[in-house]
Write a protein that holds these residues in place. Structure first.
Motif, PDB file in Angstrom:
ATOM      1  N   ARG A 103       0.888  -1.600  -0.151  1.00  0.00           N
ATOM      2  CA  ARG A 103      -0.112  -0.151  -0.251  1.00  0.00           C
ATOM      3  C   ARG A 103       0.605   1.313   0.247  1.00  0.00           C
ATOM      4  O   ARG A 103       0.193   2.452  -0.672  1.00  0.00           O
ATOM      5  N   ARG A 112      -7.558   2.275  -0.893  1.00  0.00           N
ATOM      6  CA  ARG A 112      -7.473   2.852   0.070  1.00  0.00           C
ATOM      7  C   ARG A 112      -9.048   1.680   0.091  1.00  0.00           C
ATOM      8  O   ARG A 112      -8.622   0.946   1.368  1.00  0.00           O
ATOM      9  N   ARG A 113      -9.059   0.648  -0.757  1.00  0.00           N
ATOM     10  CA  ARG A 113     -10.451   0.029  -0.710  1.00  0.00           C
ATOM     11  C   ARG A 113      -9.657  -1.614  -0.624  1.00  0.00           C
ATOM     12  O   ARG A 113     -10.677  -2.437  -0.217  1.00  0.00           O
ATOM     13  N   TRP A 114      -8.451  -1.349  -1.114  1.00  0.00           N
ATOM     14  CA  TRP A 114      -7.963  -2.705  -1.001  1.00  0.00           C
ATOM     15  C   TRP A 114      -7.260  -3.196   0.077  1.00  0.00           C
ATOM     16  O   TRP A 114      -7.765  -4.188   0.552  1.00  0.00           O
ATOM     17  N   ALA A 135      -9.062  -2.103   2.796  1.00  0.00           N
ATOM     18  CA  ALA A 135     -10.034  -2.224   3.965  1.00  0.00           C
ATOM     19  C   ALA A 135     -10.430  -3.620   3.896  1.00  0.00           C
ATOM     20  O   ALA A 135     -11.393  -3.902   4.584  1.00  0.00           O
ATOM     21  N   SER A 136     -10.626  -4.206   2.005  1.00  0.00           N
ATOM     22  CA  SER A 136     -10.886  -5.424   2.084  1.00  0.00           C
ATOM     23  C   SER A 136      -9.999  -6.400   3.120  1.00  0.00           C
ATOM     24  O   SER A 136     -10.221  -7.154   3.791  1.00  0.00           O
ATOM     25  N   VAL A 137      -8.609  -5.866   3.061  1.00  0.00           N
ATOM     26  CA  VAL A 137      -7.561  -6.859   3.319  1.00  0.00           C
ATOM     27  C   VAL A 137      -8.180  -6.734   5.224  1.00  0.00           C
ATOM     28  O   VAL A 137      -7.704  -7.969   5.663  1.00  0.00           O
ATOM     29  N   ARG A 138      -8.304  -6.120   5.515  1.00  0.00           N
ATOM     30  CA  ARG A 138      -8.572  -5.423   7.008  1.00  0.00           C
ATOM     31  C   ARG A 138      -9.840  -6.430   7.048  1.00  0.00           C
ATOM     32  O   ARG A 138      -9.897  -7.361   8.393  1.00  0.00           O
ATOM     33  N   GLU A 139     -10.999  -6.803   6.126  1.00  0.00           N
ATOM     34  CA  GLU A 139     -11.864  -7.314   6.590  1.00  0.00           C
ATOM     35  C   GLU A 139     -11.952  -8.523   6.612  1.00  0.00           C
ATOM     36  O   GLU A 139     -12.588  -9.547   7.472  1.00  0.00           O
ATOM     37  N   SER A 140     -11.371  -9.222   5.873  1.00  0.00           N
ATOM     38  CA  SER A 140     -10.603 -10.035   5.853  1.00  0.00           C
ATOM     39  C   SER A 140      -9.981 -11.348   6.631  1.00  0.00           C
ATOM     40  O   SER A 140     -10.183 -12.075   7.652  1.00  0.00           O
ATOM     41  N   SER A 141      -8.940  -9.892   7.369  1.00  0.00           N
ATOM     42  CA  SER A 141      -8.480 -10.697   8.545  1.00  0.00           C
ATOM     43  C   SER A 141      -8.876 -10.573   9.887  1.00  0.00           C
ATOM     44  O   SER A 141      -7.863 -10.379  10.935  1.00  0.00           O
ATOM     45  N   CYS A 189     -13.584 -12.171  13.800  1.00  0.00           N
ATOM     46  CA  CYS A 189     -15.124 -12.556  13.982  1.00  0.00           C
ATOM     47  C   CYS A 189     -15.624 -13.156  15.142  1.00  0.00           C
ATOM     48  O   CYS A 189     -15.403 -14.601  15.282  1.00  0.00           O
TER      49      CYS A 189
END
Length: 56
Positions: free
Chosen positions: A25, A42-44, A46-52, A55
């Motif tokens: 990044r 930034r969107r990329w 965010a997707s990495v952060r969401e996947s890691s 939950c």
């Protein structure tokens, strides 16, 4: 750590993906000369952060 990807792949690979995404990044931000690339970066992230993200 990792949520569903962590369950499927294991904690270590998910953590390594997140750790490798940060310098990529930074490189993207450094070489981009168009605001669109900054927004995509930034969107990329965010997707990495969401996947890691953990939950629950």
């Amino acid at each position: 750590m990792g949520g569903a990807p962590g369950d499927e792949l294991g904690r270590r690979p998910v953590l390594m993906i997140g750790l490798l995404a940060l310098p990529l990044r930074g490189l993207l931000y450094g070489v981009s000369n168009d605001p669109v690339w900054l927004l995509l970066g930034r969107r990329w992230m965010a997707s990495v952060r969401e996947s890691s993200a953990c939950c629950g």
